[in-house]
Design a protein around this motif. Structure first.
Motif, PDB file in Angstrom:
ATOM      1  N   UNK A 115       0.833  -1.206   0.000  1.00 40.93           N
ATOM      2  CA  UNK A 115       0.000   0.000   0.000  1.00 40.93           C
ATOM      3  C   UNK A 115       0.868   1.257   0.000  1.00 40.93           C
ATOM      4  N   UNK A 116       1.939   1.247   0.775  1.00 40.49           N
ATOM      5  CA  UNK A 116       2.844   2.399   0.811  1.00 40.49           C
ATOM      6  C   UNK A 116       3.504   2.613  -0.545  1.00 40.49           C
ATOM      7  N   UNK A 117       3.954   1.534  -1.177  1.00 42.32           N
ATOM      8  CA  UNK A 117       4.594   1.646  -2.490  1.00 42.32           C
ATOM      9  C   UNK A 117       3.613   2.165  -3.531  1.00 42.32           C
ATOM     10  N   UNK A 118       2.388   1.668  -3.507  1.00 37.81           N
ATOM     11  CA  UNK A 118       1.403   2.108  -4.490  1.00 37.81           C
ATOM     12  C   UNK A 118       1.024   3.565  -4.269  1.00 37.81           C
ATOM     13  N   UNK A 119       0.905   3.974  -3.023  1.00 38.56           N
ATOM     14  CA  UNK A 119       0.543   5.357  -2.741  1.00 38.56           C
ATOM     15  C   UNK A 119       1.666   6.305  -3.136  1.00 38.56           C
TER      16      UNK A 119
END
Length: 85
Positions: free
Chosen positions: A29-33
């Motif tokens: 989720x952090x990478x996608x955000x």
């Protein structure tokens, strides 16, 4: 050979799997955000991928190595393709 504490071990392993899944999910989720997935604006690239002379040289080396291997195996009589039989 006795198997004792099955329930406790099952709960412990299940908890460990849940923790691992949450950690992996939060990293994703952090990478996608950070890459603006799901945003209305267009994504930008920090570094564009370029195809230069080094990449062409690597591709040529792969073709030469493959062709050499096939040629040598045909010439020595060891060529045995596994498809189409």
């Amino acid at each position: 050979m006795a198997d004792q504490g099955r329930i406790r071990r099952l709960i412990g392993m299940g908890f460990a799997l849940v923790v691992l899944a949450i950690r992996r999910g939060s990293h994703l989720a952090t990478a996608m955000e950070s890459r603006a997935f799901g945003a209305d604006t267009a994504r930008s690239w920090a570094r564009e991928s370029r195809w230069g002379g080094g990449e062409w040289l690597l591709m040529a080396a792969g073709v030469v190595i493959s062709a050499t291997a096939i040629t040598v195996s045909v010439q020595t009589g060891w060529y045995n393709p596994i498809f189409g039989r």
